[in-house]
Design a protein around this motif. Structure first.
Motif, PDB file in Angstrom:
ATOM      1  N   PRO A  77      47.651  29.794  27.783  1.00  6.11           N
ATOM      2  CA  PRO A  77      47.272  28.956  28.920  1.00  6.11           C
ATOM      3  C   PRO A  77      46.315  29.683  29.865  1.00  6.11           C
ATOM      4  O   PRO A  77      46.262  30.919  29.897  1.00  6.11           O
ATOM      5  CB  PRO A  77      48.592  28.660  29.630  1.00  6.11           C
ATOM      6  CG  PRO A  77      49.675  29.271  28.834  1.00  6.11           C
ATOM      7  CD  PRO A  77      49.073  30.109  27.762  1.00  6.11           C
ATOM      8  N   VAL A  78      45.592  28.911  30.647  1.00  7.24           N
ATOM      9  CA  VAL A  78      44.612  29.450  31.589  1.00  7.24           C
ATOM     10  C   VAL A  78      45.230  30.513  32.497  1.00  7.24           C
ATOM     11  O   VAL A  78      44.637  31.572  32.721  1.00  7.24           O
ATOM     12  CB  VAL A  78      44.008  28.302  32.439  1.00  7.24           C
ATOM     13  CG1 VAL A  78      43.231  28.834  33.630  1.00  7.24           C
ATOM     14  CG2 VAL A  78      43.119  27.421  31.582  1.00  7.24           C
ATOM     15  N   PHE A  79      46.429  30.254  33.014  1.00  8.30           N
ATOM     16  CA  PHE A  79      47.035  31.172  33.980  1.00  8.30           C
ATOM     17  C   PHE A  79      47.364  32.524  33.357  1.00  8.30           C
ATOM     18  O   PHE A  79      47.243  33.568  34.001  1.00  8.30           O
ATOM     19  CB  PHE A  79      48.281  30.544  34.605  1.00  8.30           C
ATOM     20  CG  PHE A  79      47.971  29.229  35.270  1.00  8.30           C
ATOM     21  CD1 PHE A  79      47.221  29.193  36.437  1.00  8.30           C
ATOM     22  CD2 PHE A  79      48.383  28.036  34.708  1.00  8.30           C
ATOM     23  CE1 PHE A  79      46.913  27.980  37.044  1.00  8.30           C
ATOM     24  CE2 PHE A  79      48.080  26.826  35.310  1.00  8.30           C
ATOM     25  CZ  PHE A  79      47.337  26.792  36.481  1.00  8.30           C
ATOM     26  N   THR A  80      47.758  32.525  32.101  1.00  4.77           N
ATOM     27  CA  THR A  80      48.024  33.782  31.397  1.00  4.77           C
ATOM     28  C   THR A  80      46.732  34.572  31.233  1.00  4.77           C
ATOM     29  O   THR A  80      46.691  35.783  31.482  1.00  4.77           O
ATOM     30  CB  THR A  80      48.659  33.500  30.024  1.00  4.77           C
ATOM     31  OG1 THR A  80      49.887  32.798  30.223  1.00  4.77           O
ATOM     32  CG2 THR A  80      48.904  34.777  29.242  1.00  4.77           C
ATOM     33  N   LEU A  81      45.676  33.879  30.816  1.00  5.60           N
ATOM     34  CA  LEU A  81      44.387  34.552  30.625  1.00  5.60           C
ATOM     35  C   LEU A  81      43.840  35.097  31.938  1.00  5.60           C
ATOM     36  O   LEU A  81      43.269  36.189  31.974  1.00  5.60           O
ATOM     37  CB  LEU A  81      43.385  33.594  29.973  1.00  5.60           C
ATOM     38  CG  LEU A  81      43.720  33.176  28.544  1.00  5.60           C
ATOM     39  CD1 LEU A  81      42.728  32.131  28.045  1.00  5.60           C
ATOM     40  CD2 LEU A  81      43.753  34.383  27.615  1.00  5.60           C
ATOM     41  N   LYS A  82      44.028  34.343  33.019  1.00  2.00           N
ATOM     42  CA  LYS A  82      43.551  34.801  34.330  1.00  2.00           C
ATOM     43  C   LYS A  82      44.265  36.094  34.739  1.00  2.00           C
ATOM     44  O   LYS A  82      43.629  37.054  35.190  1.00  2.00           O
ATOM     45  CB  LYS A  82      43.756  33.722  35.377  1.00  2.00           C
ATOM     46  CG  LYS A  82      43.221  34.118  36.736  1.00  2.00           C
ATOM     47  CD  LYS A  82      43.339  32.986  37.737  1.00  2.00           C
ATOM     48  CE  LYS A  82      42.815  33.443  39.073  1.00  2.00           C
ATOM     49  NZ  LYS A  82      41.701  32.701  39.541  1.00  2.00           N
ATOM     50  N   ALA A  83      45.576  36.144  34.587  1.00  2.00           N
ATOM     51  CA  ALA A  83      46.337  37.346  34.944  1.00  2.00           C
ATOM     52  C   ALA A  83      45.898  38.531  34.095  1.00  2.00           C
ATOM     53  O   ALA A  83      45.713  39.644  34.600  1.00  2.00           O
ATOM     54  CB  ALA A  83      47.836  37.089  34.771  1.00  2.00           C
ATOM     55  N   TRP A  84      45.702  38.307  32.803  1.00  2.00           N
ATOM     56  CA  TRP A  84      45.292  39.376  31.892  1.00  2.00           C
ATOM     57  C   TRP A  84      43.895  39.879  32.239  1.00  2.00           C
ATOM     58  O   TRP A  84      43.634  41.087  32.244  1.00  2.00           O
ATOM     59  CB  TRP A  84      45.370  38.854  30.463  1.00  2.00           C
ATOM     60  CG  TRP A  84      45.280  39.872  29.387  1.00  2.00           C
ATOM     61  CD1 TRP A  84      45.907  41.074  29.316  1.00  2.00           C
ATOM     62  CD2 TRP A  84      44.525  39.760  28.183  1.00  2.00           C
ATOM     63  NE1 TRP A  84      45.596  41.722  28.135  1.00  2.00           N
ATOM     64  CE2 TRP A  84      44.747  40.919  27.419  1.00  2.00           C
ATOM     65  CE3 TRP A  84      43.688  38.769  27.670  1.00  2.00           C
ATOM     66  CZ2 TRP A  84      44.158  41.130  26.181  1.00  2.00           C
ATOM     67  CZ3 TRP A  84      43.107  38.979  26.426  1.00  2.00           C
ATOM     68  CH2 TRP A  84      43.342  40.151  25.700  1.00  2.00           C
ATOM     69  N   GLN A  85      42.988  38.944  32.540  1.00  2.00           N
ATOM     70  CA  GLN A  85      41.619  39.335  32.899  1.00  2.00           C
ATOM     71  C   GLN A  85      41.604  40.185  34.165  1.00  2.00           C
ATOM     72  O   GLN A  85      40.871  41.171  34.253  1.00  2.00           O
ATOM     73  CB  GLN A  85      40.752  38.094  33.081  1.00  2.00           C
ATOM     74  CG  GLN A  85      39.281  38.402  33.295  1.00  2.00           C
ATOM     75  CD  GLN A  85      38.434  37.152  33.294  1.00  2.00           C
ATOM     76  OE1 GLN A  85      38.778  36.163  33.929  1.00  2.00           O
ATOM     77  NE2 GLN A  85      37.341  37.191  32.559  1.00  2.00           N
ATOM     78  N   GLU A  86      42.423  39.824  35.138  1.00  2.00           N
ATOM     79  CA  GLU A  86      42.481  40.592  36.374  1.00  2.00           C
ATOM     80  C   GLU A  86      43.024  42.001  36.138  1.00  2.00           C
ATOM     81  O   GLU A  86      42.521  42.976  36.695  1.00  2.00           O
ATOM     82  CB  GLU A  86      43.341  39.855  37.404  1.00  2.00           C
ATOM     83  CG  GLU A  86      42.658  38.617  37.945  1.00  2.00           C
ATOM     84  CD  GLU A  86      43.555  37.760  38.832  1.00  2.00           C
ATOM     85  OE1 GLU A  86      44.747  38.107  39.023  1.00  2.00           O
ATOM     86  OE2 GLU A  86      43.062  36.728  39.323  1.00  2.00           O
ATOM     87  N   ILE A  87      44.023  42.128  35.284  1.00  2.00           N
ATOM     88  CA  ILE A  87      44.608  43.433  34.989  1.00  2.00           C
ATOM     89  C   ILE A  87      43.648  44.310  34.193  1.00  2.00           C
ATOM     90  O   ILE A  87      43.486  45.498  34.477  1.00  2.00           O
ATOM     91  CB  ILE A  87      45.943  43.260  34.229  1.00  2.00           C
ATOM     92  CG1 ILE A  87      47.002  42.685  35.169  1.00  2.00           C
ATOM     93  CG2 ILE A  87      46.408  44.581  33.614  1.00  2.00           C
ATOM     94  CD1 ILE A  87      48.256  42.199  34.460  1.00  2.00           C
ATOM     95  N   GLU A  88      42.999  43.727  33.185  1.00  2.00           N
ATOM     96  CA  GLU A  88      42.163  44.502  32.263  1.00  2.00           C
ATOM     97  C   GLU A  88      40.708  44.633  32.710  1.00  2.00           C
ATOM     98  O   GLU A  88      39.968  45.444  32.162  1.00  2.00           O
ATOM     99  CB  GLU A  88      42.206  43.882  30.857  1.00  2.00           C
ATOM    100  CG  GLU A  88      43.584  43.965  30.213  1.00  2.00           C
ATOM    101  CD  GLU A  88      44.039  45.396  29.971  1.00  2.00           C
ATOM    102  OE1 GLU A  88      43.193  46.290  29.748  1.00  2.00           O
ATOM    103  OE2 GLU A  88      45.264  45.626  30.029  1.00  2.00           O
ATOM    104  N   GLY A  89      40.272  43.827  33.667  1.00  2.00           N
ATOM    105  CA  GLY A  89      38.901  43.920  34.151  1.00  2.00           C
ATOM    106  C   GLY A  89      37.854  43.465  33.144  1.00  2.00           C
ATOM    107  O   GLY A  89      36.746  43.998  33.120  1.00  2.00           O
TER     108      GLY A  89
END
Length: 155
Positions: A77-89
């Motif tokens: 889901p979008v929210f999972t990808l958003k959290a991952w993108q923020e963590i991994e840069g």
């Protein structure tokens, strides 16, 4: 395993419209005029996916120099990808193929119907929307960064 047919080299890339981490639709056909690397991956936060996308992040300069836009796609889901993108840069777009579940992965022949996620498939699409290079790894397989870098010569 995947049930669909992987587009062959020199074939048109299947079109899709998927939301990014902000919910903004990204339509592949709208990106004509620039080459695009479409990278399907199984799951955010998994070890292999984090390592593979981390390599792409760490070598973003090579893709930028070649004028290639990177789109990474999973059934998360979008929210999972958003959290991952923020963590991994990750500096490239992460797109959600969550609903209708796996439709883009199915179109590219990389949806694993038995597990409900995409296999590791990558497709280099030229500025005219034609697949110029691809690689699909079986479940558990890992893509090689050197293959990506060699494929950049195709555009």
């Amino acid at each position: 395993m995947a049930d669909g047919v992987v587009p062959a080299a020199d074939a048109p890339a299947p079109d899709f419209t998927l939301p990014d981490t902000h919910g903004t639709p990204t339509h592949l056909a709208d990106l004509r005029g620039e080459p695009v690397l479409v990278v399907f991956f199984p799951f955010a936060f998994s070890g292999t996916c984090t390592a593979e996308l981390g390599e792409l992040r760490d070598h973003a300069g090579e893709f930028e120099s070649a004028g290639v836009r990177v789109l990474a796609v999973s059934t998360d889901p979008v929210f999972t990808l958003k959290a991952w993108q923020e963590i991994e840069g990750f500096g490239f777009d992460l797109l959600s193929d969550f609903w209708p579940h796996g439709r883009a992965a199915q179109a590219f022949g990389v949806f694993d119907d038995s597990t409900g996620h995409a296999l590791r498939g990558s497709f280099l699409v030229d500025a005219d929307g034609i697949v110029r290079w691809s690689v699909v790894q079986p479940r558990g397989g890992r893509r090689d960064l050197d293959d990506y870098l060699a494929a950049l010569a195709e555009v």
